[in-house]
Write a protein that holds these residues in place. Sequence first.
Motif, PDB file in Angstrom:
ATOM      1  N   GLY A  82       0.958  -1.183  -0.342  1.00 43.37           N
ATOM      2  CA  GLY A  82       0.143   0.233  -0.190  1.00 43.37           C
ATOM      3  C   GLY A  82       0.549   1.786   0.335  1.00 43.37           C
ATOM      4  N   MET A  83       0.523   2.281  -1.014  1.00 40.69           N
ATOM      5  CA  MET A  83       1.214   3.571  -1.127  1.00 40.69           C
ATOM      6  C   MET A  83       1.378   4.295   0.737  1.00 40.69           C
ATOM      7  N   GLY A  84       0.081   4.278   1.255  1.00 35.22           N
ATOM      8  CA  GLY A  84       0.451   5.153   2.837  1.00 35.22           C
ATOM      9  C   GLY A  84       1.616   4.106   3.722  1.00 35.22           C
ATOM     10  N   PHE A  85       0.980   3.075   3.618  1.00 36.51           N
ATOM     11  CA  PHE A  85       2.407   2.091   4.084  1.00 36.51           C
ATOM     12  C   PHE A  85       4.100   2.729   3.714  1.00 36.51           C
ATOM     13  N   LEU A  86       4.552   2.350   2.525  1.00 38.26           N
ATOM     14  CA  LEU A  86       5.652   3.075   1.560  1.00 38.26           C
ATOM     15  C   LEU A  86       5.776   4.324   1.488  1.00 38.26           C
ATOM     16  N   GLY A  89      -8.343   1.370  -6.827  1.00 38.06           N
ATOM     17  CA  GLY A  89      -8.053   2.636  -6.977  1.00 38.06           C
ATOM     18  C   GLY A  89      -6.680   2.184  -8.727  1.00 38.06           C
ATOM     19  N   LYS A  90      -6.531   0.801  -8.699  1.00 41.78           N
ATOM     20  CA  LYS A  90      -5.447   0.684  -9.479  1.00 41.78           C
ATOM     21  C   LYS A  90      -4.154   1.490 -10.074  1.00 41.78           C
ATOM     22  N   PRO A  91      -3.537   2.694  -8.528  1.00 47.80           N
ATOM     23  CA  PRO A  91      -2.141   3.192  -8.833  1.00 47.80           C
ATOM     24  C   PRO A  91      -1.005   2.795  -9.630  1.00 47.80           C
ATOM     25  N   SER A  92      -1.053   3.584 -10.907  1.00 45.50           N
ATOM     26  CA  SER A  92       0.543   3.191 -11.220  1.00 45.50           C
ATOM     27  C   SER A  92       1.813   3.740 -10.628  1.00 45.50           C
ATOM     28  N   LEU A  93       2.567   2.713 -11.326  1.00 47.42           N
ATOM     29  CA  LEU A  93       4.152   3.187 -10.997  1.00 47.42           C
ATOM     30  C   LEU A  93       4.941   4.750 -10.192  1.00 47.42           C
ATOM     31  N   GLY A  94       4.011   5.498 -12.158  1.00 46.51           N
ATOM     32  CA  GLY A  94       4.439   7.086 -12.018  1.00 46.51           C
ATOM     33  C   GLY A  94       3.546   7.767 -10.370  1.00 46.51           C
ATOM     34  N   LYS A  95       2.576   6.685 -10.229  1.00 46.52           N
ATOM     35  CA  LYS A  95       1.657   7.962  -8.944  1.00 46.52           C
ATOM     36  C   LYS A  95       2.156   7.567  -8.092  1.00 46.52           C
ATOM     37  N   LEU A  96       2.740   6.567  -7.590  1.00 48.84           N
ATOM     38  CA  LEU A  96       3.692   6.081  -6.443  1.00 48.84           C
ATOM     39  C   LEU A  96       4.907   7.281  -6.527  1.00 48.84           C
ATOM     40  N   VAL A  97       5.515   6.895  -7.534  1.00 46.56           N
ATOM     41  CA  VAL A  97       6.455   8.140  -7.485  1.00 46.56           C
ATOM     42  C   VAL A  97       5.984   9.109  -7.135  1.00 46.56           C
ATOM     43  N   ASP A  98       5.163  10.130  -7.701  1.00 43.03           N
ATOM     44  CA  ASP A  98       4.374  11.365  -7.506  1.00 43.03           C
ATOM     45  C   ASP A  98       4.896  11.345  -6.441  1.00 43.03           C
ATOM     46  N   VAL A 134      15.675   3.253  -3.252  1.00 40.45           N
ATOM     47  CA  VAL A 134      15.846   2.211  -4.617  1.00 40.45           C
ATOM     48  C   VAL A 134      14.748   1.495  -4.752  1.00 40.45           C
ATOM     49  N   LEU A 135      13.538   1.555  -5.365  1.00 43.20           N
ATOM     50  CA  LEU A 135      11.950   0.620  -5.046  1.00 43.20           C
ATOM     51  C   LEU A 135      12.943  -0.188  -5.788  1.00 43.20           C
ATOM     52  N   THR A 136      12.374  -1.249  -5.825  1.00 46.57           N
ATOM     53  CA  THR A 136      12.067  -2.472  -5.674  1.00 46.57           C
ATOM     54  C   THR A 136      10.987  -3.495  -5.654  1.00 46.57           C
ATOM     55  N   GLY A 137      11.531  -4.795  -6.538  1.00 44.67           N
ATOM     56  CA  GLY A 137      10.079  -5.431  -7.016  1.00 44.67           C
ATOM     57  C   GLY A 137      10.872  -6.472  -7.563  1.00 44.67           C
ATOM     58  N   VAL A 138       9.615  -8.065  -7.695  1.00 49.73           N
ATOM     59  CA  VAL A 138       9.705  -8.122  -8.613  1.00 49.73           C
ATOM     60  C   VAL A 138       9.592  -7.918 -10.468  1.00 49.73           C
ATOM     61  N   ASP A 139       7.973  -7.023 -10.085  1.00 49.78           N
ATOM     62  CA  ASP A 139       7.814  -6.230 -11.285  1.00 49.78           C
ATOM     63  C   ASP A 139       7.303  -4.856 -10.990  1.00 49.78           C
ATOM     64  N   ILE A 140       8.204  -4.377 -11.008  1.00 50.04           N
ATOM     65  CA  ILE A 140       7.629  -3.018 -10.478  1.00 50.04           C
ATOM     66  C   ILE A 140       6.477  -2.307 -11.161  1.00 50.04           C
ATOM     67  N   SER A 141       7.026  -2.566 -12.469  1.00 46.79           N
ATOM     68  CA  SER A 141       6.143  -2.232 -13.923  1.00 46.79           C
ATOM     69  C   SER A 141       4.495  -2.748 -13.392  1.00 46.79           C
ATOM     70  N   SER A 142       4.664  -3.189 -12.669  1.00 41.13           N
ATOM     71  CA  SER A 142       3.184  -3.392 -12.319  1.00 41.13           C
ATOM     72  C   SER A 142       2.237  -3.546 -11.212  1.00 41.13           C
ATOM     73  N   TYR A 143       3.002  -2.329 -10.400  1.00 40.11           N
ATOM     74  CA  TYR A 143       2.325  -1.679  -9.623  1.00 40.11           C
ATOM     75  C   TYR A 143       1.580  -1.921  -9.452  1.00 40.11           C
ATOM     76  N   GLY A 144       0.738  -2.008  -8.362  1.00 35.28           N
ATOM     77  CA  GLY A 144      -0.749  -0.758  -8.105  1.00 35.28           C
ATOM     78  C   GLY A 144      -2.005  -1.834  -9.023  1.00 35.28           C
ATOM     79  N   GLY A 145      -1.473  -2.679  -9.743  1.00 33.82           N
ATOM     80  CA  GLY A 145      -2.928  -3.730 -10.181  1.00 33.82           C
ATOM     81  C   GLY A 145      -4.120  -4.425  -9.513  1.00 33.82           C
ATOM     82  N   ASP A 146      -3.304  -4.012  -8.018  1.00 34.31           N
ATOM     83  CA  ASP A 146      -3.619  -5.238  -7.815  1.00 34.31           C
ATOM     84  C   ASP A 146      -4.316  -4.463  -6.085  1.00 34.31           C
ATOM     85  N   LEU A 147      -4.842  -2.778  -6.389  1.00 35.16           N
ATOM     86  CA  LEU A 147      -4.832  -2.436  -5.035  1.00 35.16           C
ATOM     87  C   LEU A 147      -5.991  -1.712  -5.535  1.00 35.16           C
TER      88      LEU A 147
END
Length: 331
Positions: free
Chosen positions: A158-162, A193-202, A178-191
């Motif tokens: 979740g974005m709040g935790f991050l 509102g489906k926030p994107s990786l760009g939204k998280l970075v912003d 450094v933001l890391t994961g297995v496939d960070i391009s897919s971030y948010g697809g299961d959350l």
Amino acid sequence: EVITLGCRLNTFESEVIRRQGEAAGIKDTYVVNTCAVTAEAVRQARQTIRRLRREKPDGTIIVSGCAAQINPDIFAAMPEVDRVLGNEEKLKAENYIPSRENRRVFVSDIMKVREMVGHPISGFDSQTRAFVQVQQGCNHRCTFCIIPFSRGNSRSVGMGFLIDQVRELTKNGYKECVLTGVDISSYGGDLPGKPSLGKLVDCLLDQVPGLERLRLSSLDPAVIDDTLISLLAEEPRLMPHLHFSVQAGNNVILKRMKRRHNRWDVIDLCEQLRLARPDIVFGADIIVGFPTETDKMFHDTLKLVDEAGLTYLHVFPYSPRDGTPAVNMPQ
């Protein structure tokens, strides 16, 4: 002590393991956090375990990580190993306490895991940069890759935790995350509102003004959202270096790999990003010797390096992995 093999995500998780071991109160224990991306990585894990037993004859040796998740029996059969923990089990303190029923293998079905629990980290013992896990697992099935079977399906933190996590690390003196994961391009697809990786970075850059540098780990070139491109153009704290999982530069090989991009997608993306951020540089993962690859196909990959302007390459030979479609192709 935790011995980390493999990726940045393992580096992050090793810090979680260290803290879980402390919480469990265990001593004289050595955890080997393994990698399974290639057969060589598994061989190195076994070699590390044997060497560790020679050096620490009286210590407890626990094996965890991707190789342990995929092939727990191989490690359980090693006389040097006292316990085997899967990728989900290694993050729970209770699994480091000796089992009353003398169980040696704690590995569950990773594909049944649906949610991602964030693990707060205040710092890293041996890292000047902080790794922040934003995502876990992968929904794609590239024909050469065994990692989805060791990490499960994609699930996001979740974005709040991050935001709280990055704020804490910054407060503790870390200038770069450094933001890391297995496939960070897919971030948010299961959350929601489906926030994107760009939204998280912003949000991270906006909510944590004390963070001096934000860097991204490997990205899928098929999924780069417009918000991320805009941030690269406008936000100097977002580092102008992107690493793409390109894998090949020949369209036939890319199709046989079941990748979601072709060579022109990579070239066009790099050109678009250079227009947005002229000082940007690109790295890429490349697999050579994929089944059916000819010399001409290989030279297409060489040409892509120049045409896309890739300046840092992580090149490795194709490694047959049991359980993947590519292992059944003409080798």
